[in-house]
Design a protein around this motif. Sequence first.
Motif, PDB file in Angstrom:
ATOM      1  N   HIS A  81      -4.066 -14.271  10.471  1.00 48.14           N
ATOM      2  CA  HIS A  81      -4.479 -12.859  10.430  1.00 48.14           C
ATOM      3  C   HIS A  81      -5.189 -12.526   9.116  1.00 48.14           C
ATOM      4  CE1 HIS A  81      -1.846 -12.442  13.913  1.00 48.14           C
ATOM      5  NE2 HIS A  81      -0.887 -13.013  13.202  1.00 48.14           N
ATOM      6  N   GLN A  82      -5.881 -13.510   8.571  1.00 47.17           N
ATOM      7  CA  GLN A  82      -6.532 -13.328   7.268  1.00 47.17           C
ATOM      8  C   GLN A  82      -7.530 -12.174   7.282  1.00 47.17           C
ATOM      9  OE1 GLN A  82      -8.029 -16.873   5.112  1.00 47.17           O
ATOM     10  NE2 GLN A  82      -9.983 -15.809   4.957  1.00 47.17           N
ATOM     11  N   LEU A  88      -7.406  -4.625   5.829  1.00 49.55           N
ATOM     12  CA  LEU A  88      -6.387  -3.610   5.559  1.00 49.55           C
ATOM     13  C   LEU A  88      -6.281  -3.334   4.058  1.00 49.55           C
ATOM     14  CD1 LEU A  88      -3.972  -1.812   6.409  1.00 49.55           C
ATOM     15  CD2 LEU A  88      -2.537  -3.848   6.204  1.00 49.55           C
ATOM     16  N   LEU A  89      -6.279  -4.387   3.238  1.00 53.05           N
ATOM     17  CA  LEU A  89      -6.212  -4.197   1.794  1.00 53.05           C
ATOM     18  C   LEU A  89      -7.421  -3.400   1.281  1.00 53.05           C
ATOM     19  CD1 LEU A  89      -4.852  -7.581   0.367  1.00 53.05           C
ATOM     20  CD2 LEU A  89      -3.595  -5.486   0.910  1.00 53.05           C
ATOM     21  N   GLN A  90      -8.576  -3.647   1.864  1.00 52.07           N
ATOM     22  CA  GLN A  90      -9.766  -2.875   1.472  1.00 52.07           C
ATOM     23  C   GLN A  90      -9.561  -1.386   1.751  1.00 52.07           C
ATOM     24  OE1 GLN A  90     -12.785  -4.819   3.812  1.00 52.07           O
ATOM     25  NE2 GLN A  90     -13.250  -6.339   2.235  1.00 52.07           N
ATOM     26  N   ARG A  91      -9.022  -1.082   2.937  1.00 55.51           N
ATOM     27  CA  ARG A  91      -8.761   0.315   3.294  1.00 55.51           C
ATOM     28  C   ARG A  91      -7.734   0.931   2.352  1.00 55.51           C
ATOM     29  NH1 ARG A  91      -7.073  -0.107   9.368  1.00 55.51           N
ATOM     30  NH2 ARG A  91      -6.398   2.024   8.939  1.00 55.51           N
ATOM     31  N   MET A  92      -6.719   0.162   2.012  1.00 56.33           N
ATOM     32  CA  MET A  92      -5.690   0.662   1.114  1.00 56.33           C
ATOM     33  C   MET A  92      -6.258   0.940  -0.277  1.00 56.33           C
ATOM     34  SD  MET A  92      -2.837   1.018   2.691  1.00 56.33           S
ATOM     35  CE  MET A  92      -1.983   0.527   4.173  1.00 56.33           C
ATOM     36  N   LYS A  93      -7.144   0.081  -0.724  1.00 60.50           N
ATOM     37  CA  LYS A  93      -7.759   0.285  -2.031  1.00 60.50           C
ATOM     38  C   LYS A  93      -8.579   1.574  -2.049  1.00 60.50           C
ATOM     39  CE  LYS A  93     -10.645  -1.949  -5.545  1.00 60.50           C
ATOM     40  NZ  LYS A  93      -9.660  -1.722  -6.621  1.00 60.50           N
ATOM     41  N   LEU A 124     -11.195 -11.595  -4.529  1.00 60.71           N
ATOM     42  CA  LEU A 124     -12.528 -11.303  -5.063  1.00 60.71           C
ATOM     43  C   LEU A 124     -13.518 -11.045  -3.933  1.00 60.71           C
ATOM     44  CD1 LEU A 124     -14.006 -11.173  -7.797  1.00 60.71           C
ATOM     45  CD2 LEU A 124     -14.631 -13.570  -7.465  1.00 60.71           C
ATOM     46  N   ASP A 125     -13.498 -11.901  -2.929  1.00 66.83           N
ATOM     47  CA  ASP A 125     -14.427 -11.751  -1.792  1.00 66.83           C
ATOM     48  C   ASP A 125     -14.181 -10.461  -1.026  1.00 66.83           C
ATOM     49  OD1 ASP A 125     -15.511 -14.175  -2.477  1.00 66.83           O
ATOM     50  OD2 ASP A 125     -14.486 -15.318  -0.902  1.00 66.83           O
ATOM     51  N   SER A 126     -12.936  -9.997  -1.041  1.00 72.90           N
ATOM     52  CA  SER A 126     -12.586  -8.775  -0.299  1.00 72.90           C
ATOM     53  C   SER A 126     -12.775  -7.514  -1.135  1.00 72.90           C
ATOM     54  CB  SER A 126     -11.135  -8.849   0.180  1.00 72.90           C
ATOM     55  OG  SER A 126     -10.929  -9.989   0.985  1.00 72.90           O
ATOM     56  N   GLY A 127     -13.095  -7.683  -2.402  1.00 73.31           N
ATOM     57  CA  GLY A 127     -13.309  -6.520  -3.269  1.00 73.31           C
ATOM     58  C   GLY A 127     -12.037  -5.833  -3.705  1.00 73.31           C
ATOM     59  N   VAL A 128     -10.915  -6.557  -3.681  1.00 76.58           N
ATOM     60  CA  VAL A 128      -9.637  -5.948  -4.076  1.00 76.58           C
ATOM     61  C   VAL A 128      -9.002  -6.709  -5.239  1.00 76.58           C
ATOM     62  CG1 VAL A 128      -9.178  -4.915  -1.829  1.00 76.58           C
ATOM     63  CG2 VAL A 128      -8.375  -7.236  -2.292  1.00 76.58           C
ATOM     64  N   MET A 182       0.473  -5.360  11.329  1.00 72.17           N
ATOM     65  CA  MET A 182      -0.854  -5.033  10.783  1.00 72.17           C
ATOM     66  C   MET A 182      -1.926  -4.935  11.864  1.00 72.17           C
ATOM     67  SD  MET A 182      -2.241  -8.539   8.977  1.00 72.17           S
ATOM     68  CE  MET A 182      -0.770  -8.849   8.006  1.00 72.17           C
ATOM     69  N   ASN A 183      -1.646  -5.460  13.061  1.00 69.20           N
ATOM     70  CA  ASN A 183      -2.612  -5.372  14.158  1.00 69.20           C
ATOM     71  C   ASN A 183      -2.299  -4.226  15.114  1.00 69.20           C
ATOM     72  OD1 ASN A 183      -4.118  -7.704  13.347  1.00 69.20           O
ATOM     73  ND2 ASN A 183      -2.470  -8.982  14.145  1.00 69.20           N
ATOM     74  N   ASN A 184      -1.333  -3.396  14.745  1.00 69.27           N
ATOM     75  CA  ASN A 184      -0.928  -2.266  15.577  1.00 69.27           C
ATOM     76  C   ASN A 184      -1.410  -0.975  14.922  1.00 69.27           C
ATOM     77  OD1 ASN A 184       0.673  -0.046  16.607  1.00 69.27           O
ATOM     78  ND2 ASN A 184       2.031  -1.557  17.531  1.00 69.27           N
ATOM     79  N   ALA A 185      -2.371  -0.301  15.544  1.00 70.15           N
ATOM     80  CA  ALA A 185      -2.980   0.893  14.947  1.00 70.15           C
ATOM     81  C   ALA A 185      -1.956   1.991  14.689  1.00 70.15           C
ATOM     82  CB  ALA A 185      -4.101   1.414  15.853  1.00 70.15           C
TER      83      ALA A 185
END
Length: 215
Positions: A81-82, A88-93, A124-128, A182-185
């Motif tokens: 689930h990478q 998700l981490l991007q949204r949290m940031k 780094l690649d995810s911007g977090v 994490m896959n459940n909205a």
Amino acid sequence: MAKNKMNLIQIGGLLLLLVVLPLGSWYYLQTGLNYRIQAINELEDIAPLADFELVNYNDSLIDAARFADQLVIGHFYTGAHQEAYFELLQRMKEQFDERKDVYFLTFRAGTDIATRAESAQLLLDSGVEDPEQFFFLHGESDQVANLAEAMKLEGTVQSGSLVDNARLFFADSAMVRSTYGMNNAEDLKLLIKHITLNLHPIEEPDIIFERETEK
């Protein structure tokens, strides 16, 4: 006639001030209170946040005591689930970047240089990549599995090892309070609600007035 009309307008204004507006304010406050009570009731004391001292992706040692009075969102990462996880981490940031009381902990088995370097690159690649808020913590396989077991995170450990999972946990003041898929909205909406309603009040700096010196 004009006088009677004026009296009716005045009475209507008084009713608005004395009855309608207070009722509206009460309803608004009561709705907010009920929402908060519901959110609190959705949380439970599952298990204490496990004690640990682990190597972060940037080689620093991170101790669990650092997060004793904070809000923690955690995940035991295996590589499954990478894409969903780092999105998700991007949204949290985006939502909590400025908060000093919200931390994101990713636990991973493997302390070798290659594993830590890969973790750093993923952040780094995810911007977090942020060593003050986003932590990618590494330990030996059995050590990390034991942490997940101690926190009673169902579906994360099998036969003493981490297994592929999509579980997140939320901890407040060193107590695991809830878990989410994490896959459940709907679960993610719940997570955002739980974080938001448990944010610490922001202390405003005192305003100091200085008297002007007489010229």
